[in-house]
Design an enzyme around this catalytic site. Structure first.
Site, PDB file in Angstrom:
ATOM      1  N   LYS A 299      29.945  37.515  56.974  1.00 22.19           N
ATOM      2  CA  LYS A 299      30.509  37.157  55.667  1.00 22.19           C
ATOM      3  C   LYS A 299      31.771  37.970  55.373  1.00 22.19           C
ATOM      4  O   LYS A 299      32.798  37.414  55.002  1.00 22.19           O
ATOM      5  CB  LYS A 299      29.474  37.406  54.544  1.00 22.19           C
ATOM      6  CG  LYS A 299      28.186  36.617  54.725  1.00 22.19           C
ATOM      7  CD  LYS A 299      27.171  36.927  53.654  1.00 22.19           C
ATOM      8  CE  LYS A 299      26.605  38.337  53.691  1.00 22.19           C
ATOM      9  NZ  LYS A 299      25.774  38.649  54.892  1.00 22.19           N
TER      10      LYS A 299
ATOM     11  N   ARG B 100      22.254  36.320  45.341  1.00 21.36           N
ATOM     12  CA  ARG B 100      21.256  36.467  46.399  1.00 21.36           C
ATOM     13  C   ARG B 100      19.905  35.898  45.968  1.00 21.36           C
ATOM     14  O   ARG B 100      19.010  35.764  46.802  1.00 21.36           O
ATOM     15  CB  ARG B 100      21.043  37.954  46.718  1.00 21.36           C
ATOM     16  CG  ARG B 100      22.186  38.621  47.485  1.00 21.36           C
ATOM     17  CD  ARG B 100      21.759  38.920  48.878  1.00 21.36           C
ATOM     18  NE  ARG B 100      21.820  40.207  49.500  1.00 21.36           N
ATOM     19  CZ  ARG B 100      22.855  40.951  49.810  1.00 21.36           C
ATOM     20  NH1 ARG B 100      24.049  40.686  49.374  1.00 21.36           N
ATOM     21  NH2 ARG B 100      22.724  42.026  50.537  1.00 21.36           N
TER      22      ARG B 100
ATOM     23  N   ARG C  34      28.641  48.083  63.785  1.00 19.01           N
ATOM     24  CA  ARG C  34      29.630  47.841  62.721  1.00 19.01           C
ATOM     25  C   ARG C  34      30.228  49.145  62.202  1.00 19.01           C
ATOM     26  O   ARG C  34      29.528  50.105  61.924  1.00 19.01           O
ATOM     27  CB  ARG C  34      28.958  47.099  61.569  1.00 19.01           C
ATOM     28  CG  ARG C  34      29.766  47.130  60.271  1.00 19.01           C
ATOM     29  CD  ARG C  34      29.378  46.056  59.304  1.00 19.01           C
ATOM     30  NE  ARG C  34      27.998  46.089  58.889  1.00 19.01           N
ATOM     31  CZ  ARG C  34      27.432  45.131  58.145  1.00 19.01           C
ATOM     32  NH1 ARG C  34      28.135  44.082  57.774  1.00 19.01           N
ATOM     33  NH2 ARG C  34      26.169  45.227  57.793  1.00 19.01           N
TER      34      ARG C  34
ATOM     35  N   ARG D 139      27.620  52.250  57.844  1.00 19.20           N
ATOM     36  CA  ARG D 139      26.778  52.128  56.662  1.00 19.20           C
ATOM     37  C   ARG D 139      25.421  52.767  56.895  1.00 19.20           C
ATOM     38  O   ARG D 139      24.831  52.612  57.959  1.00 19.20           O
ATOM     39  CB  ARG D 139      26.606  50.655  56.301  1.00 19.20           C
ATOM     40  CG  ARG D 139      27.824  50.077  55.630  1.00 19.20           C
ATOM     41  CD  ARG D 139      27.751  48.603  55.460  1.00 19.20           C
ATOM     42  NE  ARG D 139      26.460  48.134  54.964  1.00 19.20           N
ATOM     43  CZ  ARG D 139      26.229  46.886  54.590  1.00 19.20           C
ATOM     44  NH1 ARG D 139      27.206  45.995  54.650  1.00 19.20           N
ATOM     45  NH2 ARG D 139      25.045  46.522  54.166  1.00 19.20           N
TER      46      ARG D 139
ATOM     47  N   ARG E 194      16.003  44.353  55.292  1.00 25.38           N
ATOM     48  CA  ARG E 194      17.049  43.528  54.659  1.00 25.38           C
ATOM     49  C   ARG E 194      16.888  42.060  55.059  1.00 25.38           C
ATOM     50  O   ARG E 194      17.095  41.150  54.247  1.00 25.38           O
ATOM     51  CB  ARG E 194      18.433  44.064  55.028  1.00 25.38           C
ATOM     52  CG  ARG E 194      18.734  45.407  54.338  1.00 25.38           C
ATOM     53  CD  ARG E 194      19.783  46.225  55.077  1.00 25.38           C
ATOM     54  NE  ARG E 194      21.079  45.571  55.108  1.00 25.38           N
ATOM     55  CZ  ARG E 194      22.001  45.791  56.045  1.00 25.38           C
ATOM     56  NH1 ARG E 194      21.768  46.644  57.036  1.00 25.38           N
ATOM     57  NH2 ARG E 194      23.145  45.169  55.993  1.00 25.38           N
TER      58      ARG E 194
HETATM   59  P1  ADP Z   1      28.168  40.576  56.907  1.00 26.78           P
HETATM   60  O1  ADP Z   1      29.276  40.789  55.911  1.00 26.78           O
HETATM   61  O2  ADP Z   1      27.644  39.171  56.885  1.00 26.78           O
HETATM   62  O3  ADP Z   1      27.062  41.590  56.814  1.00 26.78           O
HETATM   63  P2  ADP Z   1      30.177  41.430  58.851  1.00 26.78           P
HETATM   64  O4  ADP Z   1      31.326  40.505  58.621  1.00 26.78           O
HETATM   65  O5  ADP Z   1      30.304  42.807  58.326  1.00 26.78           O
HETATM   66  O6  ADP Z   1      28.793  40.748  58.358  1.00 26.78           O
HETATM   67  O7  ADP Z   1      29.912  41.464  60.425  1.00 26.78           O
HETATM   68  C1  ADP Z   1      28.904  42.305  60.984  1.00 26.78           C
HETATM   69  C2  ADP Z   1      29.403  42.862  62.319  1.00 26.78           C
HETATM   70  O8  ADP Z   1      29.479  41.801  63.265  1.00 26.78           O
HETATM   71  C3  ADP Z   1      30.795  43.490  62.248  1.00 26.78           C
HETATM   72  O9  ADP Z   1      30.821  44.612  63.084  1.00 26.78           O
HETATM   73  C4  ADP Z   1      31.721  42.372  62.767  1.00 26.78           C
HETATM   74  O10 ADP Z   1      32.877  42.915  63.408  1.00 26.78           O
HETATM   75  C5  ADP Z   1      30.820  41.631  63.739  1.00 26.78           C
HETATM   76  N1  ADP Z   1      31.056  40.171  63.731  1.00 26.78           N
HETATM   77  C6  ADP Z   1      31.339  39.382  62.659  1.00 26.78           C
HETATM   78  N2  ADP Z   1      31.454  38.093  63.025  1.00 26.78           N
HETATM   79  C7  ADP Z   1      31.221  38.062  64.378  1.00 26.78           C
HETATM   80  C8  ADP Z   1      31.183  36.997  65.350  1.00 26.78           C
HETATM   81  N3  ADP Z   1      31.385  35.716  64.995  1.00 26.78           N
HETATM   82  N4  ADP Z   1      30.911  37.337  66.622  1.00 26.78           N
HETATM   83  C9  ADP Z   1      30.661  38.634  66.972  1.00 26.78           C
HETATM   84  N5  ADP Z   1      30.689  39.667  66.110  1.00 26.78           N
HETATM   85  C10 ADP Z   1      30.961  39.387  64.820  1.00 26.78           C
HETATM   86  P1  AMP Z   2      25.465  43.983  51.590  1.00 27.32           P
HETATM   87  O1  AMP Z   2      26.688  44.847  51.707  1.00 27.32           O
HETATM   88  O2  AMP Z   2      25.761  42.619  51.013  1.00 27.32           O
HETATM   89  O3  AMP Z   2      24.702  43.915  52.896  1.00 27.32           O
HETATM   90  O4  AMP Z   2      24.507  44.690  50.531  1.00 27.32           O
HETATM   91  C1  AMP Z   2      24.006  45.999  50.747  1.00 27.32           C
HETATM   92  C2  AMP Z   2      22.860  46.285  49.786  1.00 27.32           C
HETATM   93  O5  AMP Z   2      23.336  46.242  48.426  1.00 27.32           O
HETATM   94  C3  AMP Z   2      21.712  45.282  49.823  1.00 27.32           C
HETATM   95  O6  AMP Z   2      20.757  45.596  50.819  1.00 27.32           O
HETATM   96  C4  AMP Z   2      21.135  45.410  48.406  1.00 27.32           C
HETATM   97  O7  AMP Z   2      20.349  46.596  48.280  1.00 27.32           O
HETATM   98  C5  AMP Z   2      22.385  45.610  47.569  1.00 27.32           C
HETATM   99  N1  AMP Z   2      22.961  44.319  47.096  1.00 27.32           N
HETATM  100  C6  AMP Z   2      24.185  43.821  47.391  1.00 27.32           C
HETATM  101  N2  AMP Z   2      24.391  42.648  46.767  1.00 27.32           N
HETATM  102  C7  AMP Z   2      23.256  42.389  46.069  1.00 27.32           C
HETATM  103  C8  AMP Z   2      22.831  41.320  45.232  1.00 27.32           C
HETATM  104  N3  AMP Z   2      23.623  40.261  44.988  1.00 27.32           N
HETATM  105  N4  AMP Z   2      21.592  41.397  44.685  1.00 27.32           N
HETATM  106  C9  AMP Z   2      20.780  42.442  44.909  1.00 27.32           C
HETATM  107  N5  AMP Z   2      21.108  43.477  45.693  1.00 27.32           N
HETATM  108  C10 AMP Z   2      22.340  43.462  46.280  1.00 27.32           C
END
Ligand code: ADP
Ligand code: AMP
Length: 216
Positions: free
Chosen positions: A14, A89, A129, A162, A173
């Site tokens: 995302k 969410r 990541r 993170r 999660r």
């Molecule tokens: P989200 O926001 O959904 O948690 P991220 O965009 O932070 O996911 O992506 C999670 C990890 O996966 C990051 O390290 C990113 O560089 C990697 N990543 C994202 N999209 C892809 C993809 N299509 N293929 C391989 N790795 C990816």
């Molecule tokens: P994310 O960066 O989206 O993976 O979110 C990290 C953490 O923040 C999650 O595991 C939740 O604890 C909290 N969080 C983020 N967005 C929300 C949401 N919309 N509702 C509830 N908790 C959230």
């Protein structure tokens, strides 16, 4: 107008896709995860309340998150479009969002669900990541290494991992995602807003499909 919600399990891509849309269309990204992490780091009352939930991989209570999105959507830079990443969410968050958008004469134009069914792939993605705490740029040790080790390509800030990107916390999660996301997807599907994308493909391919989904 692009008033987009990005959904998908943790690690689906995302944030990565949001960054691509920002680079091309200059939209604001509203990531509740980023806002909460910043509040936690700064030690604000909201951050302190949210910390115990975030640290165990649980969703933060709806009322805390809804309040901060309401404040963010009230800013004028969201009038020409926005990307919601990680919000809503839950179904109550979805209802609250609809109500706050209505106040500003806005509505969601598309909900894109990025699917990654292979859970091992999600583990590999989140454990590799690294992200920029300043501008939300996302990197991966193998899939998308930064040009210079450990620093953001865009702003030179030191990258961070993170606290919740461990296999154990990811399991929790993912369980939260599985518990709450299906009902929310059904809520938006009944409004004809949902496009599902295969997020296991390379990020650039996902992005091409995403652009089609938002009509660009
Ligand atoms: P989200 O926001 O959904 O948690 P991220 O965009 O932070 O996911 O992506 C999670 C990890 O996966 C990051 O390290 C990113 O560089 C990697 N990543 C994202 N999209 C892809 C993809 N299509 N293929 C391989 N790795 C990816
Ligand atoms: P994310 O960066 O989206 O993976 O979110 C990290 C953490 O923040 C999650 O595991 C939740 O604890 C909290 N969080 C983020 N967005 C929300 C949401 N919309 N509702 C509830 N908790 C959230």
């Amino acid at each position: 107008m692009i008033n987009l919600i990005l959904m998908g399990p943790p690690g689906a891509g995302k944030g990565t896709q949001a960054q691509k849309l920002i680079a091309e269309f200059h939209l604001p990204q509203i990531s509740t995860g980023d806002i909460l992490r910043e509040a936690k780091r700064a030690g604000t009352p909201l951050g302190k309340q949210a910390a115990s939930f975030m640290d165990t991989g649980k969703l933060v209570p709806d009322e805390l998150v809804i309040g901060l999105v309401e404040e963010r959507l009230g800013k004028p830079d969201t009038r020409d479009g926005f990307i919601l990443d990680g919000f809503p969410r839950t179904v109550p968050q979805g209802h609250a969002l609809a109500a706050m958008l209505e106040k500003h004469g806005l509505k969601i134009t598309r909900v894109v669900v990025i699917d990654v069914a292979d859970r091992q792939q999600l583990v590999a993605r989140v454990t590799g990541r690294w992200s920029c705490p300043k501008d939300s740029a996302v990197y991966h040790l193998k899939n998308k290494p930064p040009r210079a080790a450990g620093v953001c390509d865009l702003c030179g800030t030191a990258l961070v991992q993170r606290a919740d990107d461990t296999p154990e916390k990811l399991t929790k999660r993912l369980a939260e995602y599985d518990a709450f996301a299906p009902a929310l997807i059904a809520f938006y599907r009944s409004q004809g807003l949902v496009t599902e994308l295969d997020g296991e493909r390379p990020a650039d391919e996902v992005y091409q499909s995403l652009k089609k989904a938002v009509g660009r």
